[in-house]
Design an enzyme around this catalytic site. Structure first.
Site, PDB file in Angstrom:
ATOM      1  N   ASP A 170       3.185 -12.948  -8.122  1.00 52.43           N
ATOM      2  CA  ASP A 170       2.046 -12.448  -7.324  1.00 52.43           C
ATOM      3  C   ASP A 170       1.933 -11.011  -7.526  1.00 52.43           C
ATOM      4  O   ASP A 170       2.620 -10.185  -7.284  1.00 52.43           O
ATOM      5  CB  ASP A 170       2.480 -12.503  -5.680  1.00 52.43           C
ATOM      6  CG  ASP A 170       1.376 -12.279  -4.718  1.00 52.43           C
ATOM      7  OD1 ASP A 170       0.494 -12.111  -5.224  1.00 52.43           O
ATOM      8  OD2 ASP A 170       1.989 -11.606  -3.705  1.00 52.43           O
ATOM      9  N   GLU A 198      -3.721  -4.167  -4.087  1.00 50.71           N
ATOM     10  CA  GLU A 198      -4.021  -5.495  -3.302  1.00 50.71           C
ATOM     11  C   GLU A 198      -2.978  -5.483  -2.173  1.00 50.71           C
ATOM     12  O   GLU A 198      -3.303  -5.727  -1.015  1.00 50.71           O
ATOM     13  CB  GLU A 198      -4.103  -6.776  -3.922  1.00 50.71           C
ATOM     14  CG  GLU A 198      -4.662  -7.882  -3.307  1.00 50.71           C
ATOM     15  CD  GLU A 198      -3.551  -8.687  -2.620  1.00 50.71           C
ATOM     16  OE1 GLU A 198      -3.787 -10.204  -2.025  1.00 50.71           O
ATOM     17  OE2 GLU A 198      -2.274  -8.612  -2.703  1.00 50.71           O
TER      18      GLU A 198
END
Length: 340
Positions: A170, A198
């Site tokens: 991720d 993010e």
């Protein structure tokens, strides 16, 4: 292998430089323009041959990690988390600190010396430290300084039946798929955006989307996979090996139904296994992309990954390949028009 190099490169939120440099080197000969904006997003433009909606495909470069907050007189290193980490899994994990990649290991008071309450709950960050082998504050400071980023020392390994374990799946899986898309031939113009930060609040996606002003946003992610014991079926977001995950909604977005149905139809027509992401925990860059200027319709395609936001995640290579395949089919479908 590209995914191996991406996952073994360190890029904690706010310190994505090494990942950014690797990505630019990979795509520079395949796109018409590359811009690095003020906060570090990579915005690549690949010009197509036909008129089309303005398409933004995004993947975030950053990963969760740690940052040095204090150096003790003993030479031990105190730290804070960067992004959402499960502190229960930190003890004994090997790490590297700063640009020189100083090796260390996360430690805590030995279990033999812990009192009852300490044994029954996760240790706080205040109870953890990093041992770099220094015997004094001065010795530690010769190698490490406050503000240095700390990454998990974890290698890409293929194991079992078509499985991979690595840190930062991720979202290096998303970065890898986006790089592959930009290297392929398409008839429509594409903005490929590799975003920063993010993991600490979708920071990079907003400014990038404001500049691009997309009609359609496609987010590529490594998402939570909870097909493990003691998890109720209704809380099982995705399953390893069941194909790309298509998001219905999450904490930041209710995804466009027409675009989602298009993705599902493409998967069924082309015999690509797929699944819905069945929980709403968390969010991704769509949360900022779909709000930019007059708004954009968005969809998220994800590779299920066990143990995300930890030193090691696990994915199925077939899920990864099928997500990339479905992405390219979606781009080809957008070429035909009708989604806007």
């Amino acid at each position: 292998m590209l995914l191996k190099r991406l996952t073994e490169t360190n890029g904690i939120s706010g310190n994505e430089k090494a990942v950014r440099n690797l990505i630019i080197e990979e795509i520079k000969d395949y796109v018409d323009d590359i811009k690095v904006d003020k906060i570090g997003n990579v915005i690549a433009y690949k010009k197509g041959s036909i008129e089309s909606p303005r398409v933004m495909v995004a993947a975030h470069m950053d990963e969760v990690g740690l940052i040095v907050s204090k150096i003790e007189k003993s030479g031990l290193i105190r730290f804070m988390p960067v992004g959402g980490l499960d502190k229960r899994v930190l003890v004994s994990k090997p790490v590297v600190i700063g640009e020189d990649k100083i090796p260390g290991v996360i430690g805590a008071k030995p279990i033999h010396l812990q009192k009852g309450p300490e044994r029954s709950k996760a240790l706080s960050y205040q109870q953890l430290y990093i041992d770099i082998g220094a015997s004094s504050e001065e010795q530690a400071k010769s190698n490490v300084k406050i503000g240095d980023y700390i990454a998990f020392d974890s290698k890409y390994v293929e194991f079992g039946k078509d499985l991979v374990k690595a840190k930062a799946l991720d979202d290096r899986v998303g970065c890898s798929m986006l790089i592959d898309l930009l290297k392929s031939e398409t008839n429509i113009s594409i903005y490929g955006v590799f975003t920063v930060m993010e993991e600490v609040g979708l920071v990079g996606a907003g400014p990038a989307a404001f500049e691009i002003d997309p009609d359609i946003g496609i987010v590529l992610e490594g998402t939570t996979c909870s097909d493990v014991p003691d998890v109720d079926n209704h809380l099982t977001a995705t399953k390893l090996g069941a194909g790309p995950a298509v998001s219905l909604m999450d904490r930041t977005t209710i995804f466009n139904k027409k675009l989602r149905n298009t993705i599902v139809n493409l998967a069924e027509e082309n015999d690509i296994p797929y699944q819905f992401r069945r929980t709403t925990f968390g969010g991704n860059d769509s949360g900022k992309i779909h709000l930019a200027k007059e708004g954009a319709i968005t969809a998220t395609l994800s590779v299920p990954c066990r143990y995300i936001h930890s030193p090691i995640s696990v994915m199925n290579k077939n899920d990864y390949k099928n997500t990339g395949k479905l992405l390219k089919l979606l781009i080809a479908e957008i070429e035909k028009g009708g989604l806007m």
